[in-house]
Design an enzyme around this catalytic site. Structure first.
Site, PDB file in Angstrom:
ATOM      1  N   ALA A 109       0.910  -1.319  -0.127  1.00 36.59           N
ATOM      2  CA  ALA A 109      -0.292   0.194   0.078  1.00 36.59           C
ATOM      3  C   ALA A 109       0.966   0.930  -0.023  1.00 36.59           C
ATOM      4  O   ALA A 109       1.998   0.815   0.666  1.00 36.59           O
ATOM      5  CB  ALA A 109      -0.252   0.032   1.351  1.00 36.59           C
TER       6      ALA A 109
ATOM      7  N   GLY B 217       0.021  -5.331   0.015  1.00 37.77           N
ATOM      8  CA  GLY B 217      -1.882  -4.964  -1.268  1.00 37.77           C
ATOM      9  C   GLY B 217      -0.940  -6.208  -2.447  1.00 37.77           C
ATOM     10  O   GLY B 217      -1.436  -6.994  -3.090  1.00 37.77           O
TER      11      GLY B 217
ATOM     12  N   GLU C 278      -1.445  -9.564  -1.789  1.00 39.25           N
ATOM     13  CA  GLU C 278      -2.437 -10.139  -1.403  1.00 39.25           C
ATOM     14  C   GLU C 278      -3.566  -9.787  -2.781  1.00 39.25           C
ATOM     15  O   GLU C 278      -4.332 -10.281  -3.358  1.00 39.25           O
ATOM     16  CB  GLU C 278      -2.971  -8.787  -0.700  1.00 39.25           C
ATOM     17  CG  GLU C 278      -3.295  -9.027   1.142  1.00 39.25           C
ATOM     18  CD  GLU C 278      -3.824  -7.845   1.804  1.00 39.25           C
ATOM     19  OE1 GLU C 278      -4.147  -8.215   2.892  1.00 39.25           O
ATOM     20  OE2 GLU C 278      -3.205  -6.777   1.464  1.00 39.25           O
TER      21      GLU C 278
ATOM     22  N   GLU D  55       2.627  -6.433   7.239  1.00 40.85           N
ATOM     23  CA  GLU D  55       1.731  -5.165   8.163  1.00 40.85           C
ATOM     24  C   GLU D  55       1.814  -5.063   9.641  1.00 40.85           C
ATOM     25  O   GLU D  55       1.511  -4.145  10.565  1.00 40.85           O
ATOM     26  CB  GLU D  55       0.221  -5.691   7.722  1.00 40.85           C
ATOM     27  CG  GLU D  55      -0.742  -5.051   6.287  1.00 40.85           C
ATOM     28  CD  GLU D  55       0.182  -6.436   5.374  1.00 40.85           C
ATOM     29  OE1 GLU D  55      -0.486  -6.583   3.966  1.00 40.85           O
ATOM     30  OE2 GLU D  55       0.294  -7.145   5.698  1.00 40.85           O
TER      31      GLU D  55
END
Length: 255
Positions: free
Chosen positions: A61, A106, A109, A129
């Site tokens: 992110a 991300g 993901e 994270e």
């Protein structure tokens, strides 16, 4: 645009293009959701490649953007974040991720939203994270655990550590490891092969597997049964069976 869609020979390539690390900011997330919807509707796109370019898939992110968000802002945004990734996961066509360099947070993901992951031998994947005092928020706690099992998922999520391509393959996080220069070529070749297959049957197979994993075995079998019977109404089923009888197995053409 920071995310592009290129279509050739039935394969749509979703290309992340936000140098230097393809950070997945809100604009990228929203564009991914938009393209997932477009791909779902387009009949000329029969399979998909997710690619971040030769150097990096996506390093996570946009932390600077996230740092400016307080609790109320993230409560308002988190559903849109998840829905953007879920839109990619629910593209009713085969999707392969071509992973080069970092696929972290991300980025990992997003790779999890694909049906198949081809990784470069220099790839590094992880969910870091926890090192920010957070947990994955775009599906990582759910899709990773379903893919590699809860124990291995907890190892990666609890520690925030990265795994190299070899370890990623050994735990089932990626399906194939190839030289970095060949990642996109092999991913596109895999997608192109499936693009020539029976589109409705491929959709049925994907939805049966994915939906079945979310429920009990009896409900999963009912989903499979409904799709299986329904395919007998398709032209592709007639073409495939006719070819088998007249020419032998594996010779049907569905385009």
């Amino acid at each position: 645009m920071t995310v592009h869609l290129n279509v050739a020979d039935g394969v749509g390539t979703i290309r992340l293009d936000r140098p230097p690390m393809n950070a997945l900011d809100i604009a990228v997330q929203d564009r991914l959701r938009e393209l997932a919807g477009e791909i779902t509707r387009r009949e000329d796109v029969r399979s998909v490649v997710l690619w971040g370019g030769e150097k990096v898939f996506a390093a996570g992110a946009d932390i600077k953007e996230m740092r400016e968000m307080d609790h109320a802002a993230m409560v308002a945004r988190s559903r849109d974040l998840q829905e953007a990734f879920t839109a990619v996961a629910r593209i009713p066509k085969p999707v392969v991720a071509a992973v080069t360099g970092y696929a972290l947070g991300g980025g990992c993901e997003l790779a999890l939203c694909a049906d198949f992951r081809i990784a470069a031998d220099n790839a590094r994947l992880g969910q870091p994270e926890i090192l920010l005092g957070l947990i994955p928020g775009a599906g990582g706690t759910q899709r990773l655990a379903r893919l590699v099992g809860p124990s291995k998922a907890k190892d990666l999520i609890f520690t925030g550590r990265m795994v190299d391509a070899a370890e990623a393959q050994s735990i089932g996080l990626v399906d194939r490891v190839v030289p970095a220069a060949e990642v996109y070529e092999q991913a596109h070749a895999w997608a192109a092969k499936l693009a020539a297959g029976p589109a409705i049957a491929l959709r049925a197979a994907k939805e049966s597997v994915d939906a079945g994993l979310e429920t009990d075995i009896d409900t999963g079998l009912a989903i499979e049964r409904t799709w299986f019977a329904g395919l007998f109404a398709t032209e592709d089923r007639e073409r495939g069976m006719r070819s088998f009888v007249e020419e032998g197995p594996g010779k049907a053409r569905f385009l």
